[in-house]
Design a protein around this motif. Sequence first.
Motif, PDB file in Angstrom:
ATOM      1  N   ARG A  37       7.635  10.263   5.955  1.00 39.01           N
ATOM      2  CA  ARG A  37       7.274   8.881   5.681  1.00 39.01           C
ATOM      3  C   ARG A  37       6.220   8.887   4.575  1.00 39.01           C
ATOM      4  NH1 ARG A  37       8.572   4.928   9.271  1.00 39.01           N
ATOM      5  NH2 ARG A  37      10.288   6.371   9.629  1.00 39.01           N
ATOM      6  N   ASP A  38       6.458   8.119   3.519  1.00 39.63           N
ATOM      7  CA  ASP A  38       5.591   8.146   2.341  1.00 39.63           C
ATOM      8  C   ASP A  38       4.274   7.417   2.566  1.00 39.63           C
ATOM      9  OD1 ASP A  38       7.416   9.608   0.959  1.00 39.63           O
ATOM     10  OD2 ASP A  38       8.170   7.973  -0.277  1.00 39.63           O
ATOM     11  N   LEU A  39       3.227   7.930   1.914  1.00 40.76           N
ATOM     12  CA  LEU A  39       1.926   7.264   1.852  1.00 40.76           C
ATOM     13  C   LEU A  39       1.810   6.676   0.461  1.00 40.76           C
ATOM     14  CD1 LEU A  39       1.709   9.607   4.033  1.00 40.76           C
ATOM     15  CD2 LEU A  39      -0.736   9.518   3.636  1.00 40.76           C
ATOM     16  N   ILE A  40       1.780   5.353   0.368  1.00 41.70           N
ATOM     17  CA  ILE A  40       1.885   4.659  -0.910  1.00 41.70           C
ATOM     18  C   ILE A  40       0.598   3.888  -1.177  1.00 41.70           C
ATOM     19  CG2 ILE A  40       3.206   2.950  -2.220  1.00 41.70           C
ATOM     20  CD1 ILE A  40       5.597   3.611  -0.396  1.00 41.70           C
ATOM     21  N   THR A  41       0.134   3.961  -2.407  1.00 41.98           N
ATOM     22  CA  THR A  41      -1.100   3.275  -2.797  1.00 41.98           C
ATOM     23  C   THR A  41      -0.992   1.776  -2.530  1.00 41.98           C
ATOM     24  OG1 THR A  41      -1.332   4.918  -4.543  1.00 41.98           O
ATOM     25  CG2 THR A  41      -2.730   2.970  -4.691  1.00 41.98           C
ATOM     26  N   ASN A  42      -2.057   1.198  -1.954  1.00 41.51           N
ATOM     27  CA  ASN A  42      -2.143  -0.242  -1.654  1.00 41.51           C
ATOM     28  C   ASN A  42      -1.088  -0.719  -0.666  1.00 41.51           C
ATOM     29  OD1 ASN A  42      -4.318  -0.551  -3.472  1.00 41.51           O
ATOM     30  ND2 ASN A  42      -2.898  -0.759  -5.196  1.00 41.51           N
TER      31      ASN A  42
END
Length: 365
Positions: free
Chosen positions: A202-207
């Motif tokens: 699961r990706d960690l995405i800015t904002n």
Amino acid sequence: MKSVSAPAGHRAAPGAAPGARPLLAAGLLLLPLLSACGEDHVSRYPQTTFAPTTEMGEIQIGLFNLTLWLGVIVGLLTFAGLGYIMWKFRYRPGAPEPKHVHGNTTLEVAWTLIPALIVAVIAVFTVQAIFATQPPPPANALNVRVIGKQWWWEFQYPVNGGRDTVVTANEIHVPVGQPVHLLLETDNVLHSFWVPQMGGKRDLITNRVNSLIFTPREPGVYLGQCAEFCGDSHALMKMRMIAHTPQGFQDWLNNEASPALEPTDSASAVALGKKLVTTGVCAGCHVIGGTPMVGRTGPNLTHFGRRRTLAAGIVENNAANLHAWIRNAPAMKPGSLMPQLGGDIPNALTDEQITYIVAYLQSLQ
């Protein structure tokens, strides 16, 4: 009658008929696979996806197996048909040319509908898996905030009804039998949270805050890492998920919520190390509960001595590795925000001072 020997390089194995050579070769190729069946798969491949320990992982491996076996069946039927055609219509001197089947409506409809049906079956189960692996968080879920750093992991646990927060790094602790709700975010570039035996990436995405929900079923230590290229030390951004019994997790959480222990002897190496850490350069980046340190750039060190690894899981947490890390962290992890503190640099820490710091940090249990 004069016997004829086989050409050099094409001799059959002793006692084997010439026609047995292909079977013998196939058997030799299968030996490594057969020998691997008796070994512990997880010990050989600690980041395997084929030994799931959560309902999320089981759903994903079930979908994978469905797709795999449908592909195997299609492949076998295709090669069987190809083999039959090659044998049935092989060249034979004097035989008439085979009849053309161009425009065979039945055949064309069959090879159009069958693949479409297979894809439809896969699509139905895929949609079911998507909804099953992204449910709303249960009311009894353990909420853990996960923050991707450069290049390490921070984990935050709300305690005392959300009034306080337990903060740790690179080791995420979870209870068996209770749903875990991870709130995933990053404070720099994109990262991807992945503990293979727990479930998918699961990706960690800015904002943006992404969510991952699963329920651990077996106590143990599960290896994970960042699965999204994020810079120089992407491959060195590892972590460990430690699944406890419910009581074991509560004991761990209670200990993490307590302040660091004070040195008992003011003249000991531990006490000298504490003075260097809390009043020196370390205080600018790190936090240790119960001390004046308030830095937020680096990991929380309140109970650092209990962690099994350091530098985001790349080496064992022992005195020698910790000494080398403090002396010259960028040499172990290129691009790390942890600066070089020892060696041939201005105002460097001496090896004796680093030894005192190591003694203090390892005392933080």
